[in-house]
Design a protein around this motif. Structure first.
Motif, short mmCIF file in Angstrom:
data_model
loop_
_atom_site.label_atom_id
_atom_site.label_comp_id
_atom_site.label_asym_id
_atom_site.label_seq_id
_atom_site.Cartn_x
_atom_site.Cartn_y
_atom_site.Cartn_z
N ASP A 77 3.60 26.09 -20.29
CA ASP A 77 3.56 25.60 -21.60
C ASP A 77 2.08 24.94 -21.57
N ALA A 78 1.08 25.30 -20.76
CA ALA A 78 -0.02 24.75 -20.98
C ALA A 78 -1.23 25.93 -20.45
N VAL A 79 -2.51 25.57 -20.74
CA VAL A 79 -3.44 26.66 -20.59
C VAL A 79 -3.85 26.77 -19.13
N GLN A 80 -3.70 27.71 -18.47
CA GLN A 80 -3.81 27.85 -17.15
C GLN A 80 -5.05 28.95 -17.04
N ILE A 81 -6.01 28.62 -15.88
CA ILE A 81 -7.24 29.25 -15.68
C ILE A 81 -7.24 30.06 -14.59
N ASN A 82 -7.69 31.45 -14.25
CA ASN A 82 -7.65 31.82 -13.06
C ASN A 82 -8.86 31.16 -12.22
N GLN A 83 -8.67 30.96 -10.94
CA GLN A 83 -9.57 30.41 -10.08
C GLN A 83 -9.96 31.64 -8.96
N PHE A 84 -11.19 31.68 -9.02
CA PHE A 84 -12.05 32.86 -8.27
C PHE A 84 -12.57 32.20 -7.06
N ALA A 85 -12.57 33.13 -5.79
CA ALA A 85 -13.17 32.74 -4.60
C ALA A 85 -14.69 33.10 -4.77
N ALA A 86 -15.64 31.94 -3.98
CA ALA A 86 -17.01 32.56 -3.92
C ALA A 86 -17.36 33.55 -3.34
N GLU A 87 -18.31 34.19 -3.46
CA GLU A 87 -18.72 35.34 -2.70
C GLU A 87 -20.18 35.09 -2.26
N ARG A 88 -20.42 35.15 -0.88
CA ARG A 88 -21.49 34.84 -0.30
C ARG A 88 -22.10 36.06 0.82
#
Length: 462
Positions: free
Chosen positions: A256-267
């Motif tokens: 019941d709260a906005v959740q955002i996808n968390q992405f891994a950094a690419e190096r």
């Protein structure tokens, strides 16, 4: 009376038979000369720059001389007829009539860069200002080359060669025995075919292990830090300003709260290939050379990293210290190989090896050391890399075990000591925290690098 079709076919058949016979003879001479050249080296002295009597002239002179001597000894005047006929032929086709004053040979080679086993085409043409006969070639090939085909033409010769192993190869020289129009005199002209760069065929490799720390440069390797990659590693609460397309709706509905996808950094990763060229060992069982297998495996690994848009550099430790700064792109692969093509001609270095230059090892770059582990001095070089904190992987290239003589206890004891010394070197490296993997020639390099994917490779603390 005009000759009929049968006579024309017979004449054509005789000419074809002569051409085939000449081609077979030229090929036999070329193959025999190339075999001798491989054992004794290329000829140093150039051919004499003047015309000399040919075989036909020597035959006619022999007939005339024998006829004249026989006629004088026996007193039979009619025996002078064959000698007179030979003298008339020599006078009719006098040496120098229509003979070219300018005669030289020119060669065209293509390609000048190729891989092992690929054909190299050579065309040798005779340049002249008169009339000449069909030349006869004598080919002297350089070491490591083989003759596949030879075709004699009215103005020169066409060759097809190939190299069995990599390196900067001298193709050799071609001597053309050029007769005049009547075949009475010969002159030999030589052309140097120059050199070709033969690149090794890279081993099959696709895996690219990475170290714990990666440079701040966008690439294709996933890290443990949050970034702007494409691999989702979790969700987190929404922060004002986030893009709506990154909302993870299932989590948003449950919490019941906005959740955002968390992405891994690419190096991207930095890697350095270290080649042990201190010596070249031959496996008597298979005939493989350690230096050949070292560069083939290193080339396969370098190509795999370059395909992932990583940077890769090179250090060659041996008779001469060679280095190439880390770079990316397709051209970097050929720069890597070209920098070590002349490693076979280096003189063996005596004594301790020089320290590695700082510019050759970028910070936290993953170093792959390809070595047969047959020289203790390579341990000092690996120790320098470890002291600088670079993550290090040793890829062992088999050098082939010595073959003891049957029934000789001393040979069997020497083999045990040789194996124990190599095992001691492996134990020393593993004791320092350096992984040692073995590569079997003929197999894909992924089999050796696969265990390294279980966890990321760590460097030493500085």
């Amino acid at each position: 009376m005009n000759p009929g079709p049968a006579a024309e076919r017979d004449g054509t058949g005789e000419e074809a038979a002569d051409d085939d016979r000449l081609a077979r003879r030229a090929r036999a001479l070329a193959v025999a000369r190339s075999v001798r050249a491989s054992a004794a080296g290329l000829p140093d002295s150039p051919p004499a720059p003047h015309w000399r009597p040919g075989e036909q002239t020597l035959r006619l002179l022999t007939v005339a001389t024998v006829a004249a001597v026989t006629a004088v000894v026996t007193g039979q005047a009619w025996l002078l007829a064959p000698g007179a006929f030979a003298a008339v032929l020599l006078a009719f086709a006098a040496p120098g009539t229509g003979r070219p004053a300018r005669l030289s040979a020119e060669s065209a080679v293509g390609p000048r860069r190729c891989f092992e086993g690929e054909p190299v085409t050579v065309r040798v043409t005779v340049a002249h200002d008169g009339r000449i006969g069909r030349p006869e070639p004598v080919v002297s090939l350089g070491p490591g080359l083989a003759l596949d085909a030879l075709t004699v033409t009215p103005t020169g010769v066409d060759l097809v060669l190939h190299a069995d192993s990599w390196g900067r190869r001298h193709l050799g020289v071609v001597d053309l025995d050029v007769p005049d129009a009547h075949g009475l005199t010969l002159r030999t002209v030589r052309t140097d075919l120059g050199t070709v760069d033969v690149f090794p065929v890279p081993d099959s490799a696709r895996l690219t292990p990475i170290p714990v720390r990666l440079p701040e440069r966008i690439g294709e390797h996933t890290t443990a830090h949050e970034g702007t990659g494409v691999e989702v590693v979790g969700v987190r609460p929404h922060v004002p300003g986030e893009r709506q397309r990154r909302i993870h709706w299932p989590s948003t509905t449950r919490r019941d709260a906005v959740q955002i996808n968390q992405f891994a950094a690419e190096r991207a990763a930095d890697a350095v290939v270290l080649l042990d060229t201190l010596a070249d060992y031959i496996d008597t069982a298979t005939g493989r050379r350690s230096l050949d297998e070292t560069l083939r495996a290193a080339a396969g690994l370098a190509r795999a990293y370059l395909r992932r848009h990583d940077r890769i550099g090179l250090i060659a430790v041996g008779g001469q210290l060679r280095q190439l700064a880390a770079g990316s792109g397709d051209r970097q692969f050929y720069r890597l190989v070209e920098s070590v093509l002349e490693a076979r001609q280096d003189r063996p270095r005596r004594g301790p090896l020089p320290p590695l230059p700082l510019a050759a090892l970028p910070g936290h770059a993953l170093v792959y050391a390809f070595t047969p582990l047959a020289d203790q001095r390579i341990l000092d070089v690996l120790g320098q890399i470890r002291e600088r904190g670079n993550p290090l992987v040793v890829v062992e290239i088999p050098a082939g075990e010595p073959t003891p003589r049957p029934g000789e206890e001393i040979d069997a004891l020497a083999l045990r000591l040789w194996r124990a010394e190599r095992e001691a070197m492996r134990a020393t490296l593993r004791g320092r925290g350096i992984p040692v993997v073995g590569h079997t020639p003929g197999e894909t390099l992924d089999l050796a690098l696969g265990p390294l994917l279980r966890r990321r490779i760590m460097g030493a603390a500085r």
